[in-house]
Design an enzyme around this catalytic site. Structure first.
Site, PDB file in Angstrom:
ATOM      1  CG  HIS A  17      -2.093  -0.539   1.271  1.00 12.43           C
ATOM      2  ND1 HIS A  17      -2.019  -2.066   2.609  1.00 12.43           N
ATOM      3  CD2 HIS A  17      -3.045  -1.268   0.432  1.00 12.43           C
ATOM      4  CE1 HIS A  17      -3.004  -2.357   2.398  1.00 12.43           C
ATOM      5  NE2 HIS A  17      -3.440  -2.824   0.881  1.00 12.43           N
ATOM      6  CE  LYS A  41     -11.238  -7.370   1.700  1.00 11.52           C
ATOM      7  NZ  LYS A  41     -10.079  -6.846   1.126  1.00 11.52           N
ATOM      8  NE  ARG A  95      -3.000  -7.187  -4.505  1.00 11.97           N
ATOM      9  CZ  ARG A  95      -3.544  -7.426  -3.125  1.00 11.97           C
ATOM     10  NH1 ARG A  95      -3.402  -7.342  -2.085  1.00 11.97           N
ATOM     11  NH2 ARG A  95      -5.103  -7.139  -3.092  1.00 11.97           N
ATOM     12  CB  SER A 133      -3.824  -6.678   3.797  1.00 10.02           C
ATOM     13  OG  SER A 133      -3.672  -5.306   3.333  1.00 10.02           O
TER      14      SER A 133
HETATM   15  P1  ADP Z   1      -5.470  -6.093   0.417  1.00 11.91           P
HETATM   16  O1  ADP Z   1      -6.071  -7.032  -1.653  1.00 11.91           O
HETATM   17  O2  ADP Z   1      -4.197  -6.712   0.534  1.00 11.91           O
HETATM   18  O3  ADP Z   1      -6.344  -6.480   1.452  1.00 11.91           O
HETATM   19  P2  ADP Z   1      -6.932  -4.006   0.490  1.00 11.91           P
HETATM   20  O4  ADP Z   1      -8.027  -4.223  -0.095  1.00 11.91           O
HETATM   21  O5  ADP Z   1      -6.687  -2.593   1.457  1.00 11.91           O
HETATM   22  O6  ADP Z   1      -5.874  -4.614   0.275  1.00 11.91           O
HETATM   23  O7  ADP Z   1      -6.143  -3.039  -0.874  1.00 11.91           O
HETATM   24  C1  ADP Z   1      -6.144  -1.292  -1.627  1.00 11.91           C
HETATM   25  C2  ADP Z   1      -6.306  -1.607  -2.612  1.00 11.91           C
HETATM   26  O8  ADP Z   1      -4.581  -2.130  -2.651  1.00 11.91           O
HETATM   27  C3  ADP Z   1      -6.246  -2.362  -3.905  1.00 11.91           C
HETATM   28  O9  ADP Z   1      -5.721  -1.775  -5.456  1.00 11.91           O
HETATM   29  C4  ADP Z   1      -5.095  -3.674  -4.075  1.00 11.91           C
HETATM   30  O10 ADP Z   1      -5.195  -4.360  -4.973  1.00 11.91           O
HETATM   31  C5  ADP Z   1      -3.844  -2.459  -4.018  1.00 11.91           C
HETATM   32  N1  ADP Z   1      -2.625  -2.746  -3.331  1.00 11.91           N
HETATM   33  C6  ADP Z   1      -2.841  -4.486  -1.918  1.00 11.91           C
HETATM   34  N2  ADP Z   1      -1.521  -4.755  -1.543  1.00 11.91           N
HETATM   35  C7  ADP Z   1      -0.361  -4.049  -3.328  1.00 11.91           C
HETATM   36  C8  ADP Z   1       0.429  -4.818  -3.362  1.00 11.91           C
HETATM   37  N3  ADP Z   1       1.496  -5.232  -2.814  1.00 11.91           N
HETATM   38  N4  ADP Z   1       1.560  -4.004  -4.421  1.00 11.91           N
HETATM   39  C9  ADP Z   1       0.189  -3.185  -5.249  1.00 11.91           C
HETATM   40  N5  ADP Z   1      -1.656  -2.844  -5.537  1.00 11.91           N
HETATM   41  C10 ADP Z   1      -1.636  -3.213  -3.806  1.00 11.91           C
END
Ligand code: ADP
Length: 163
Positions: A17, A41, A95, A133
């Site tokens: 993030h 979630k 990703r 996460s």
């Molecule tokens: P997660 O999918 O890890 O539970 P979130 O729902 O908080 O995380 O994700 C928020 C945004 O951040 C999404 O667009 C997700 O694709 C992006 N994101 C999370 N981790 C990464 C990463 N390692 N590289 C690129 N984007 C990421």
């Protein structure tokens, strides 16, 4: 003034993030991080705790590099949240292929709801692309070392939550 919204669950905020935030903040005049309540979630951290952790990380980023970042908790529709904060751009991290299908649908639906808001995808540095996460929480639960995936403050918060 260009306002961008970067939404997510941030349970907790990871170095993936942070990587996306560092890129996003350069593209807009004001970056709003939308922290979704996401009851479904079953988050490890409460909304307030997640917001506080994102705020702490962003304070360090803006102190070191400038830029304007606001952390905004939200419970409503993403497109309504974007309108509420005056964002014309939604920023998302991309990703692997696994993210694509879901993001593809989201863009289509959000565009149907409001065609004036554009979604932009950013990719993290190769070393941070695999971080999620969900997996970080699993590693921490099983007693693994998460120091490569989160900041020391978040690592400490996870350790005390899972103790
Ligand atoms: P997660 O999918 O890890 O539970 P979130 O729902 O908080 O995380 O994700 C928020 C945004 O951040 C999404 O667009 C997700 O694709 C992006 N994101 C999370 N981790 C990464 C990463 N390692 N590289 C690129 N984007 C990421």
């Amino acid at each position: 003034m260009r306002v961008g919204l970067y939404p997510g669950t941030f349970d907790p905020i990871t170095l993936g993030h942070v990587d996306i935030i560092l890129r996003a903040v350069q593209l807009v005049d004001r970056l709003v991080i939308g922290v979704a309540i996401n009851r479904d979630k079953g988050p490890l951290f409460s909304l307030e705790e997640r917001v506080a952790m994102v705020e702490a990380e962003c304070a360090e980023i803006t102190a070191a590099r400038g830029g304007e970042i606001i952390v905004h908790p939200f419970e409503n529709l993403l497109i309504d949240c974007a309108r509420d904060v005056g964002a014309t751009v939604i920023l998302r991290g991309l990703r692997a292929v696994a993210d694509f299908e879901y993001e593809f649908q989201m863009v289509g639906m959000n565009r149907a709801l409001d065609s004036s808001i554009e979604t932009v995808f950013l990719m993290a540095d190769a070393r941070r692309q695999a971080i999620a996460s969900k997996l970080v929480k699993e590693i921490a639960r099983l007693g693994g070392d998460v120091s490569k995936f989160v900041t020391p403050a978040v690592e400490k918060a996870m350790r005390s939550r899972l103790r």
